[in-house]
Enzyme design. Structure first.
Site, PDB file in Angstrom:
ATOM      1  CG  ASP A   8      20.771  54.959  54.622  1.00  0.00           C
ATOM      2  OD1 ASP A   8      20.239  55.714  53.649  1.00  0.00           O
ATOM      3  OD2 ASP A   8      20.480  55.302  55.870  1.00  0.00           O
ATOM      4  CB  SER A  62      16.949  57.037  57.001  1.00  0.00           C
ATOM      5  OG  SER A  62      17.709  57.140  55.726  1.00  0.00           O
ATOM      6  CB  THR A  95      19.569  53.214  59.374  1.00  0.00           C
ATOM      7  OG1 THR A  95      19.024  53.990  58.451  1.00  0.00           O
ATOM      8  CG2 THR A  95      19.359  51.724  59.357  1.00  0.00           C
ATOM      9  CD  GLU A 132      22.808  53.224  58.051  1.00  0.00           C
ATOM     10  OE1 GLU A 132      22.102  53.792  57.524  1.00  0.00           O
ATOM     11  OE2 GLU A 132      23.302  53.322  59.460  1.00  0.00           O
ATOM     12  CG  ASP A 170      21.531  58.479  52.465  1.00  0.00           C
ATOM     13  OD1 ASP A 170      20.436  58.653  51.661  1.00  0.00           O
ATOM     14  OD2 ASP A 170      21.630  59.257  53.529  1.00  0.00           O
ATOM     15  CG  ASP A 204      17.454  53.672  54.029  1.00  0.00           C
ATOM     16  OD1 ASP A 204      17.993  53.535  52.934  1.00  0.00           O
ATOM     17  OD2 ASP A 204      17.926  54.315  54.928  1.00  0.00           O
ATOM     18  CG  HIS A 205      15.919  56.211  51.154  1.00  0.00           C
ATOM     19  ND1 HIS A 205      16.911  56.685  50.609  1.00  0.00           N
ATOM     20  CD2 HIS A 205      15.860  56.206  52.725  1.00  0.00           C
ATOM     21  CE1 HIS A 205      17.633  57.044  51.584  1.00  0.00           C
ATOM     22  NE2 HIS A 205      16.980  56.927  52.903  1.00  0.00           N
ATOM     23  CG  HIS A 259      15.592  60.126  50.611  1.00  0.00           C
ATOM     24  ND1 HIS A 259      15.378  59.635  51.683  1.00  0.00           N
ATOM     25  CD2 HIS A 259      17.154  60.255  50.783  1.00  0.00           C
ATOM     26  CE1 HIS A 259      16.041  59.926  52.597  1.00  0.00           C
ATOM     27  NE2 HIS A 259      17.585  60.283  52.028  1.00  0.00           N
TER      28      HIS A 259
END
Length: 573
Positions: free
Chosen positions: A50, A104, A159, A283, A288, A330-331, A426
């Site tokens: 993440d 996410s 997630t 995950e 993140d 995810d980003h 993000h």
């Protein structure tokens, strides 16, 4: 935010395409795929870093090379390409946004189900009355495979949630926890205990504790390393809750806090005993969070924790011989830059000089009253003994974001480390894709994140469309309002059409029809008639949209629809 606004703002968007809008035609083929194919792998392991963009990967690699003399991460040999991450158009604080910068929830929906949706949506379509999209784990469950979700974030976070729950707003974590109970997922490990227990138990639920319900369904509940290690393959159902909120950051963990690799290893031991195979998602959720905070030293530790979990997974896959592995993100988070201020250098020798995460200092920093207290906090946690007056003032003033003094502390540290950030959010950069096994050929090159789901379903022989249809026959997720009398109201046109009826209307009147039933509504007089007879419905018009209560739709359909207030969904049967 009041509940009425929650229902409207987070409830989804009108005129959106069910399968998800795309920025380019190339992605159209992936979003509508998902039919059954001949299986090429028995098992599938999906790993999500993440917030793990290209700079995060590079930072972890550089750090490992500097501190251990190892020039490659475990994931490096398996790099096959990169994925786009954009979402559907959606709302953010009442403002329409393009979706190019995903969250996410929408990114997770894409790589779990093969469909795009709006930011905040958890595996539901982007409509006023949303339909659920089945994830690859839900499709696997329906064929008898074992399934698992493992994360360092809350297990109810976006997630993991996209794989085994459906809600219009990712913040509805109590509903996500409740849906896990019915999901059939065998292994659930992460943080988030607060969404499984009541306020009386230091949790956030207002209804009841779910722990006894999970135990009654055969789950063994574990909350520390000792209990995790004591599990055997005979414990076929496990709920691991290793923190009230997220699992502690790597530098803040105690000996009783498991690593992501330890959770992964135990989950694999359990799931691999199923003769039908398994699907699991792992995950690294806190890469993140460290990115959001702009805490580079902690981010690097979290990335390496994730890389160690990948090694556990890839070692299993190679030994097993019938397992595909795919890794992506995810980003990217934070807009990390491995340089700054026109200086051609990175002070990597300082990256391991911070003892604990900035999160662990946040409360103390906010409570500090004097420059001396700030200096003491910084000196105790870092190598810095020469904090300048300017840096002290910067920390005391905060950085103007929700991170306040923690954000300013990280800005000071980042400048000394010679790394930069674009902000606390993000970014829209493409993310890497790594893969092993038959799935590798299906995700190589430039792909969209929806292809992670469809490729996984393809190599396992799973039918995502069939499972989605089954879910859509049971539930609808409408936008809604709460009236002053605490009555739930639904958008009449969107819900009537979603139920198979018709709607005709203008600013003054509307007619809903289904089978032999009709409802005529005067929008100006706020009155309604069912099959010509006056009925006492609440008639609400908001920005030109007619809202009606559930009674109206029950009488229109001639059935009994039920409103699940916790999950904010209509139960059709």
């Amino acid at each position: 935010m009041n509940k009425l606004m929650k229902g409207i703002i987070f409830g989804g968007l009108a005129a959106a395409v069910v399968s998800g809008a795309t920025l380019a035609g190339a992605a159209q083929g992936t979003t509508n795929a998902g039919g059954a194919a001949k299986a090429k792998s028995k098992n599938l392991i999906v790993l999500i870093g993440d917030g793990m963009g290209p700079a995060q990967i590079s930072a972890a690699r550089y750090f490992q090379q500097y501190t251990k003399g190892v020039s490659h991460l475990n994931i490096d040999p398996y790099y096959v390409g990169q994925a786009t991450t954009y979402a559907d158009r959606g709302e953010d604080g009442g403002k329409i946004v393009s979706g190019i910068v995903t969250d996410s929830a929408s990114a997770g929906t894409a790589f779990a189900t093969g469909h795009k949706t709006y930011n905040a949506g958890i595996s539901v379509s982007n409509e006023d009355v949303s339909k659920p999209f089945a994830s690859i784990i839900e499709a696997a469950e329906s064929t008898g495979k074992a399934t698992g979700l493992v994360t360092t974030a809350r297990i109810t976070h976006a997630t993991p949630a996209v794989y085994a729950s459906h809600v219009r707003n990712r913040d509805n974590e109590a509903a996500i926890a409740s849906q896990y109970l019915e999901s059939g997922v065998d292994v659930l490990m992460g943080g988030g205990k607060q969404f499984f227990v009541t306020k009386e138990e230091k949790g956030k639920r207002t209804d009841k504790s779910l722990i006894p319900d999970f135990t009654a369904k055969g789950y063994t509940v574990v909350e520390n390393v000792s209990a995790l290690n004591a599990l055997t393959s005979k414990n076929t159902k496990v709920l691991g809750l290793f923190g009230s909120s997220h699992v502690a950051y790597v530098p803040d963990r105690t000996p009783e806090t498991p690593s992501l690799a330890a959770m992964t290893s135990k989950a694999l031991n359990i799931l691999s005993t199923d003769k039908d195979g398994f699907v699991m998602m792992i995950e690294g959720g806190r890469i993140d969070h460290a990115g959001h905070a702009n805490d580079l030293p902690t981010l690097v530790q979290e990335a390496l924790d994730f890389d160690a979990a990948f090694k556990t997974a890839i070692d299993f896959a190679k030994k097993n011989g019938n397992t595909s592995v795919v890794v992506t993100a995810d980003h990217e988070t934070g807009g990390l830059s491995l340089s700054r201020d026109n200086i051609y250098e990175i002070n990597i020798d300082l990256w391991n000089k911070q003892k604990h995460s900035s999160e662990s200092l946040a409360a103390a920093l906010e409570a500090a009253q004097t420059p001396e207290e700030i200096r003491s906090i910084v000196t105790t946690n870092t190598w810095i003994t020469d904090l300048t007056d300017e840096e002290v003032t910067q920390i005391m003033n905060g950085d103007g974001s929700s991170y306040k003094r923690e954000g300013a502390y990280n800005a000071v540290i980042s400048k000394r480390l010679l790394v930069g950030w674009s902000g606390h959010g993000h970014s829209a950069v493409d993310v890497g894709v790594w893969a092993y096994g038959p799935i590798a050929d299906k995700v190589k090159g430039q792909v969209d994140n929806t292809q992670i789901a469809t490729a996984g379903a393809g190599i396992l022989g799973l039918d995502l469309n069939k499972r989605s249809a089954e879910l859509q026959s049971k539930y609808l997720y409408p936008k809604f309002k709460i009236s002053r009398d605490n009555e739930v109201l639904y958008p009449a046109e969107a819900l009537a059409k979603a139920l198979g009826g018709t709607y005709k209307g203008d600013a003054s009147a509307a007619k809903l029809a289904l089978k032999n039933n009709t409802i005529d509504v005067s929008l100006t007089g706020k009155t309604a008639k069912l099959n010509g007879k006056t009925v006492a419905y609440t008639v609400d018009v908001d920005n030109g949209v007619l809202y009606l209560p559930l009674t109206a739709f029950n009488q229109l359909t001639g059935t009994t629809l039920k409103w699940d207030a916790l999950s904010e969904r209509l139960v059709l049967r």
